[in-house]
Scaffold this active site. Sequence first.
Site, PDB file in Angstrom:
ATOM      1  N   ASP A   5      -2.180 -22.356   2.941  1.00  0.00           N
ATOM      2  CA  ASP A   5      -2.202 -20.901   3.115  1.00  0.00           C
ATOM      3  C   ASP A   5      -3.668 -20.436   3.072  1.00  0.00           C
ATOM      4  O   ASP A   5      -4.570 -21.183   2.705  1.00  0.00           O
ATOM      5  CB  ASP A   5      -1.329 -20.214   2.056  1.00  0.00           C
TER       6      ASP A   5
HETATM    7  C1  BGC Z   1      -0.051 -15.308   3.672  1.00  0.00           C
HETATM    8  C2  BGC Z   1       0.754 -16.137   4.642  1.00  0.00           C
HETATM    9  C3  BGC Z   1       0.286 -15.866   6.058  1.00  0.00           C
HETATM   10  C4  BGC Z   1      -1.197 -16.184   6.140  1.00  0.00           C
HETATM   11  C5  BGC Z   1      -1.780 -16.005   7.529  1.00  0.00           C
HETATM   12  C6  BGC Z   1      -1.551 -15.435   3.902  1.00  0.00           C
HETATM   13  O1  BGC Z   1      -2.265 -14.488   3.199  1.00  0.00           O
HETATM   14  O2  BGC Z   1       0.272 -15.694   2.354  1.00  0.00           O
HETATM   15  O3  BGC Z   1       2.119 -15.849   4.485  1.00  0.00           O
HETATM   16  O4  BGC Z   1       1.031 -16.627   6.946  1.00  0.00           O
HETATM   17  O5  BGC Z   1      -1.885 -15.324   5.265  1.00  0.00           O
HETATM   18  O6  BGC Z   1      -1.890 -14.689   7.889  1.00  0.00           O
END
Ligand code: BGC
Length: 728
Positions: free
Chosen positions: A285
């Site tokens: 993530d």
């Molecule tokens: C979130 C994810 C998301 C990623 C990309 C993160 O901050 O936890 O769920 O897919 O960002 O945008």
Amino acid sequence: MKVFSLLIFIGLAHLSFAQPLYKDKKAPVESRIKDLIQRMTVEEKILQLNQYTFGENRNVNNIGKEMNELPAGIGSLIYFSADPVMRNRIQKKAMDSSRLGIPILFGFDVIHGFRTVYPISIAQACSWNPSLVTQNCRAAAKESVLSGVDWTFSPMIDVARDPRWGRVSEGYGEDPYTNAIFGVATVKGYQGASLSDSFSIAACLKHYVGYGLSEGGRDYHYSDVSAQSLWETYLPPYEACVKAGAATLMSAFNDISGVPATANHYTLTEILKQRWKHDGFVVADWNAVDQLVAQGVAKDRKEAGLKAFTAGVEMDMRDNIYRENFKQLIQEQKITMAQINDAVSRILRVKFGLGLFDQPYTAIVSEKDRYLQPYSVQLAADLAAESMVLLKNKNNTLPIGIGVKQVAVIGPMAKDKTNIIGSWSFNGHSADAQSIYEGLEHEFQGKASLNYAKGCAFDGQDEAGFDEAIAVASKSDVVIVCLGEEKTWSGENASRSTIALPAIQEKLVAALKKTGKQIVLVLSNGRPLELLRLEPLSDAIVEIWQPGIAGGDALAGILSGRINPSAKLAITFPLTTGQIPTYYDMRQSARPKEGLYQDIATEPLYWFGHGLSYANFSYAQPVASAIKVKKQGKVSVSVSVKNTSEVEGKETALWYISQPVASISRPMKELKFFEKKNLKAGEEATFTFEIVPTRDLSFTDANGNRHLEAGDYFIEVGKKKVKIELVD
Ligand code: BGC
């Protein structure tokens, strides 16, 4: 001798001039990967393990830098744009300027629709209609592909039992089975019959794993997951979706009982890759690799990269840690080339699977033909209609009768078009959305007049609008009060210490109640709410969640009776915030009649599975095809359900199993199957659950081993139970 030299020459000529094997469309994917890997330099391989961002970043939690110099050989980009022309330009750079012409994988958060915004995931689960969800995701995939997206960071299948956590809106509720079914439905929609279909995108299961258990509902926090609940509650949706072919996973932010999810060899490698044989890849993530330093398991970025990679995270989302450190880590022999090759192969497998090597570019279609196609908007309306939950309907307040001529429409959500489409709708336009008021206007045109007043804002102390709202209510026959949450109150980094609505909204309803009119409470929010004070003031309550662009029409149809509500909650509504956690599949207390709260009721307000209809469904006693069943045998349980009302309606039979005695204590009941059917007025239908003991009656231990034990089992449907006995 001459002949020999000639042969060598022909051989070399083949290597240097003929089309390389990895470019041969007809060659098997595994051979293409192998061929490509052996041609790549270390630097090229490392680049494939990195994801950068490109375009305007619309996730407020992720403040990224616009990239000026994009390396042509980068593995992936988060594409914060919806422009296929721009995507093709970047892709062309990768194809033409990188030595081997490896296409970039363009990822984006397509969560509940792309431009056609559908209801949020928690609402989708309340529809109990997974095939409709598959259709919605298929339509979302098409809009995404035509905008240049190959890969979505969805579905979120984190079982979530604490509604203070903002991300309950992004998943499918409190139950592992429900998350598994809707996760699989979503993967099927995105990936289609094959990843290589023109309108398929790769799915990404997130956030692996245990993120839904963030302590106190505080996002990004520690989660204390016992080995038993890891296997019993948090892993099953992932296992189901991996089996369904999900191409990728995202490692979570949380620290799982001392080993962060992004550095967790047990979950990422031993379970995912070795036991489940997943052959796609895991992306970290956002900043999750870097955050291993904050989480206290790595002294610096280099060590963080080493830990994440060797635990099983193949792609570094945006941190640039892999790119900066891996050459050195390879030289220091902390990372082997075999590990690098395996990781790169996994990423290439997804790229080949999507057909990117053979068709790297997006077809250019005008926005008019790309977005908001009638079938897609219709799907949005259908799913919204099936996901709105009628929570209360005292004395059949709803549907609004034909005698009603003056309808008051009050509240901050009534004319809202921004919040109603929900969180994670980056490409959604509020102008595309229909407000509740517009939906009602259309529905009641020529039948009743609407009298509007905003009453108050979502939050704050300003009661200046109360008088007008009271005046509007006083001259009306029924009062529809539209309350709820702003969209930023749920989603990522949106934890709340209380799940009650701000006091101003509750005060507004109390003031309106004094008019003596019937109150229909309409709620639009991303989490279960504390309705302790609002419920007694309301004659009817409809939970519409964040229903997307077609929510106004769907709600109006429900209020008028054109649509018969059929949704049931996929997450429990506690009576108060202090009751959290409440979930239906708890374990039995040692003293079931004691240990109760002394100050409030212990029962939640609305359990998982609660949801009313304008029809009445009466369940007969369920009947088993056999009373004794062998472990390797099968048994079916059927129940006859009659629509005893005069209106047509859809009923979902939720089938639960309980096992009162086992070597590991079992939850009081567990959902194992469900089925939704349409029943005409007076119609009777049979619902059947085919039980396969090894699948439905077995349970896991803390190591993931399944046990099937002889003894009594109860099968419950429509609050009625039948007992069967499992024998050796
Ligand atoms: C979130 C994810 C998301 C990623 C990309 C993160 O901050 O936890 O769920 O897919 O960002 O945008």
